[in-house]
Motif scaffolding. Structure first.
Motif, mmCIF file in Angstrom:
data_model
loop_
_atom_site.group_PDB
_atom_site.id
_atom_site.type_symbol
_atom_site.label_atom_id
_atom_site.label_comp_id
_atom_site.label_asym_id
_atom_site.label_seq_id
_atom_site.Cartn_x
_atom_site.Cartn_y
_atom_site.Cartn_z
ATOM 1 N N GLY A 107 -32.332 25.896 19.941
ATOM 2 C CA GLY A 107 -33.354 25.634 18.931
ATOM 3 C C GLY A 107 -34.111 26.884 18.505
ATOM 4 N N ILE A 108 -33.623 28.056 18.918
ATOM 5 C CA ILE A 108 -34.289 29.310 18.573
ATOM 6 C C ILE A 108 -33.716 29.869 17.268
ATOM 7 C CG2 ILE A 108 -34.643 31.718 19.281
ATOM 8 C CD1 ILE A 108 -34.623 30.719 22.191
ATOM 9 N N ALA A 109 -34.624 30.309 16.371
ATOM 10 C CA ALA A 109 -34.209 30.870 15.090
ATOM 11 C C ALA A 109 -34.198 32.390 15.173
ATOM 12 C CB ALA A 109 -35.174 30.419 13.994
ATOM 13 N N THR A 110 -33.094 33.008 14.776
ATOM 14 C CA THR A 110 -33.003 34.464 14.711
ATOM 15 C C THR A 110 -33.124 34.887 13.248
ATOM 16 O OG1 THR A 110 -31.624 34.552 16.678
ATOM 17 C CG2 THR A 110 -31.584 36.477 15.240
ATOM 18 N N LEU A 111 -34.148 35.690 13.005
ATOM 19 C CA LEU A 111 -34.452 36.145 11.641
ATOM 20 C C LEU A 111 -34.031 37.613 11.531
ATOM 21 C CD1 LEU A 111 -35.852 36.141 8.874
ATOM 22 C CD2 LEU A 111 -38.048 36.279 10.052
ATOM 23 N N SER A 112 -33.036 37.882 10.689
ATOM 24 C CA SER A 112 -32.516 39.252 10.560
ATOM 25 C C SER A 112 -32.941 39.874 9.236
ATOM 26 C CB SER A 112 -30.984 39.247 10.617
ATOM 27 O OG SER A 112 -30.551 38.731 11.849
ATOM 28 N N MET A 113 -33.413 41.119 9.334
ATOM 29 C CA MET A 113 -33.674 41.889 8.122
ATOM 30 C C MET A 113 -32.351 42.494 7.680
ATOM 31 S SD MET A 113 -37.291 43.716 9.135
ATOM 32 C CE MET A 113 -36.954 43.971 10.891
ATOM 33 N N ASN A 114 -32.110 42.418 6.394
ATOM 34 C CA ASN A 114 -30.760 42.699 5.906
ATOM 35 C C ASN A 114 -30.809 43.451 4.573
ATOM 36 O OD1 ASN A 114 -27.992 42.551 5.743
ATOM 37 N ND2 ASN A 114 -28.000 40.463 4.881
ATOM 38 N N LEU A 115 -31.554 44.551 4.546
ATOM 39 C CA LEU A 115 -31.651 45.341 3.312
ATOM 40 C C LEU A 115 -31.141 46.760 3.576
ATOM 41 C CD1 LEU A 115 -32.525 45.912 0.422
ATOM 42 C CD2 LEU A 115 -34.852 46.301 1.255
ATOM 43 N N PRO A 116 -29.889 47.047 3.231
ATOM 44 C CA PRO A 116 -29.352 48.385 3.444
ATOM 45 C C PRO A 116 -30.111 49.401 2.595
ATOM 46 C CG PRO A 116 -27.619 46.803 2.922
ATOM 47 C CD PRO A 116 -28.917 46.140 2.652
ATOM 48 N N PRO A 117 -30.191 50.661 3.015
ATOM 49 C CA PRO A 117 -29.558 51.149 4.245
ATOM 50 C C PRO A 117 -30.435 51.035 5.483
ATOM 51 C CG PRO A 117 -30.430 52.996 2.991
ATOM 52 C CD PRO A 117 -30.713 51.763 2.179
ATOM 53 N N VAL A 118 -31.794 50.933 5.348
ATOM 54 C CA VAL A 118 -32.630 51.062 6.549
ATOM 55 C C VAL A 118 -33.754 50.027 6.635
ATOM 56 C CG1 VAL A 118 -32.152 53.520 6.938
ATOM 57 C CG2 VAL A 118 -34.018 52.849 5.400
ATOM 58 N N ASN A 119 -33.534 48.849 5.979
ATOM 59 C CA ASN A 119 -34.567 47.808 6.020
ATOM 60 C C ASN A 119 -35.957 48.322 5.658
ATOM 61 O OD1 ASN A 119 -32.999 45.534 6.669
ATOM 62 N ND2 ASN A 119 -32.980 46.107 8.850
ATOM 63 N N VAL A 129 -31.086 51.026 12.410
ATOM 64 C CA VAL A 129 -32.516 50.965 12.097
ATOM 65 C C VAL A 129 -33.000 49.515 12.117
ATOM 66 C CG1 VAL A 129 -34.285 51.533 10.399
ATOM 67 C CG2 VAL A 129 -32.318 53.043 10.669
ATOM 68 N N PHE A 130 -34.047 49.276 12.893
ATOM 69 C CA PHE A 130 -34.705 47.967 12.901
ATOM 70 C C PHE A 130 -35.414 47.807 11.557
ATOM 71 C CE2 PHE A 130 -38.576 45.475 14.079
ATOM 72 C CZ PHE A 130 -37.964 44.323 14.543
ATOM 73 N N SER A 131 -36.392 48.698 11.302
ATOM 74 C CA SER A 131 -36.957 48.833 9.958
ATOM 75 C C SER A 131 -37.566 50.222 9.856
ATOM 76 C CB SER A 131 -38.025 47.780 9.672
ATOM 77 O OG SER A 131 -38.798 48.173 8.550
ATOM 78 N N ALA A 132 -37.330 50.870 8.731
ATOM 79 C CA ALA A 132 -37.859 52.222 8.533
ATOM 80 C C ALA A 132 -39.316 52.218 8.110
ATOM 81 C CB ALA A 132 -37.014 52.964 7.499
ATOM 82 N N GLY A 133 -39.900 51.025 7.958
ATOM 83 C CA GLY A 133 -41.313 50.954 7.570
ATOM 84 C C GLY A 133 -41.483 50.700 6.084
ATOM 85 N N LEU A 134 -42.715 50.841 5.640
ATOM 86 C CA LEU A 134 -43.061 50.518 4.244
ATOM 87 C C LEU A 134 -42.300 51.396 3.259
ATOM 88 C CD1 LEU A 134 -46.936 50.082 4.483
ATOM 89 C CD2 LEU A 134 -45.241 48.283 4.087
#
Lengths: 287, 287, 287
Positions: free
Chosen positions: C44-56, C90-95
């Motif tokens: 019942g756990i939801a995995t939310l993936s960021m998916n914006l190439p190249p570096v989220n 990269v998890f996320s490169a930030g703003l």
């Protein structure tokens, strides 16, 4: 005027704590019904034992006697206060949950006010305080332990605030009491999980300060902690302690009615009543 | 508008700090009477030495010269500030307690305001700051060290706020300075006990960041810490530091008069005067 | 009335978060453009993936889709939420710093408000949350990670808020997010230095809770953390989490406009524009 406000604060707290209660006059060494005070003539340290079989549940009466005893020890100018249990298995099992099951609202208000009074009396006690945790110490048992300045625990016990396991949401001042001892990250996680720490885990995170092999050793370590204040001025020590703890109690003292209303509103929700019911049935089955 | 308020705050603080004081104009490398500034031409780091024999007691004059020097170093846009002592045994012995013994109230008010000014100047200094603690650092000596961003200490010294041992109750902002470095549980206990930490103990709890074998090594480690900011924008760094420290100074800046009144009220109590008298006699006997 | 205020707070937050946005209706397992939700039927756990190439990079659109997905997972009463990246480096490169370079003020206001919304949605999410940090996590990437309740990171990555390196001064609520995880002394120093912690360093200071050898292991450790809440009442857990986090969000919720104005005022200064320009050119050269 913090120091003055603190002194005023103390004056202000006392009538709140004692208001309407008939304080029985007790000589040193005397016992009230549910607590025992023993003063060591050599050290001047008072040992306050909870003595309500089977598990030192914080009933209206036990809380009354604890407040009474703390006030007495403080006014007798003992050198320090050690809180412990005369029961070898349980320090305190926490609040009397029966007071929260289908409660009479007026009675519930008295009960919660009594618990506020007890925490304030112990958390702001002018004397050095220590807890010799010689039995399990869940929920409000843990809150009492964290209100002391030092904690010595016996092995193979558990301690922690597991309120979320019986659907309860603690008050902010109970969280403050936890945060006065543990880092913020650990507090949030432990409260959310309803975590009960084993003795060694409690030592590792700093929830307790020492592990002792026996009750005697625990009492002796508590006494050694109290002796670390021997070179300090007692009044300056008391004012310094209260300055450190003032942020913890500020919100509660400024609006005790708000905390009371919030508790009553939540306890009387069907959500909590159902959760508590299930929890109490689970406890019965275990017996 | 925090960032704007911070910038305003800086403007607001300066006149308070300098108000009514005639700031002597000093070239780099020049000395005022009781402090010395040496700027390393290669690194651009200014070393500020306290230089009042025998033990760098924070007298009215030493505090004046320290504030003056901090302001000068800051306005000269040095790359960083290292606070140290030209005395090999004592970093600073703390406040001049003679100013608190049977004080003239007006003089005491000036004295305490000067100490507030000194702490604000160091705690909010826009440059990277570090303390090379090359001697004992009790009481206000420790407060100065905790107002810096990094602490390197020599072995076999002690540091801590032992106010309760001479009946003093510190101000809340001194407690904040301690809590900006140490965990809450450790702060409360150390303040209540009037604990002086040995160098190694201070390292273990995080009160100091490194131990160095010599003053030269301490200065070098402080310089290495200051170099960790080389890739940052100095204005953004300064505003970020002040955002982190704003909660520590908020109450004092909002009502400096209240802190002053509280100090004066407490210092003039018989309780404190008697405690201080006994403490000063104890110090004399030790000599 | 904290508990009531918290419940009110939740009601109050939702319209703010969703106001004016057309929320796309998404079934479990469906994808919005830039994020993916996968719900494990067994756990019942939801995995939310960021998916914006190249570096989220957190663009206006990615932040919109993240808020949308968090709200959806919360309203679907999933057992927990794991935030991760579909990018292995990269998890996320930030703003999206391009939004801050010579910005149109109205657009900048929308951008910053979106970021506030995202942090509030994640920080106050009623479900248990964890971050599987499978790539570098600088700046706002780190802020998202600290808004979760647990962090598992892969080796040889870096995480941290390095804003002072590109002349940015973060908001107080971003500092609060850091301080909810790390001790005060470490937070101030890391923010001032713009420190990026290597995985092992992050583990040592407590910025992450575990290191995992693979993304699969990280997800599995996050799921194990979420399972630690199995014996708790979900509503009591959610209210307790929000009580712990209320001080972090209080100032922002009371005056979101002030934080917005402060950001716009600072971002439009020549100081910041020049620093950002130099930083972006440095990044280009590295490529």
């Amino acid at each position: 005027m913090l120091r003055n406000r603190l002194i005023d604060g103390v004056r202000r707290i006392k009538p709140i704590l004692c208001g309407g209660q008939s304080l029985r006059s007790l000589a040193n060494g005397a016992t009230s019904k549910l607590t025992t005070i023993e003063v060591d003539d050599r050290s001047g340290i008072a040992t306050l034992s909870m003595n309500l079989p089977p598990v030192n549940t914080l009933t209206m009466e036990l809380m009354h006697d604890l407040i009474d005893s703390i006030n007495q020890i403080e006014s007798n100018k003992s050198r320090g206060l050690i809180l412990t249990s005369s029961n070898d298995k349980v320090f305190s099992a926490g609040l009397d949950l029966n007071e929260m099951l289908n409660p009479d609202v007026e009675r519930l208000r008295l009960f919660w006010t009594r618990f506020q009074d007890l925490w304030l009396a112990l958390h702001l006690c002018g004397l050095p305080t220590a807890a010799a945790i010689n039995g399990h110490s869940p929920a409000a048992g843990c809150v009492l332990a964290t209100a002391c300045e030092y904690r010595v625990m016996l092995p193979n016990l558990f301690i922690g605030i597991h309120a979320t396991r019986f659907s309860f949401v603690i008050s902010k001042w109970m969280m403050n009491s936890y945060q006065s001892v543990l880092p913020r990250r650990i507090v949030e996680r432990a409260l959310n999980q309803g975590k009960l720490f084993a003795s060694q885990e409690a030592l590792d995170v700093g929830l307790v300060d020492e592990i002792a092999c026996s009750k005697e050793e625990a009492l002796s370590k508590c006494a050694a902690f109290i002796a670390t204040f021997d070179k300090t001025n007692p009044v300056a020590r008391c004012l310094t302690k209260r300055m450190c703890r003032e942020p913890d109690v500020r919100e509660l003292l400024q609006d005790r009615a708000a905390d009371l209303k919030e508790c009553v509103d939540y306890v009387t929700t069907p959500l909590f009543q159902e959760g508590l019911c299930a929890h109490l049935e689970g406890l019965k089955k275990r017996k």
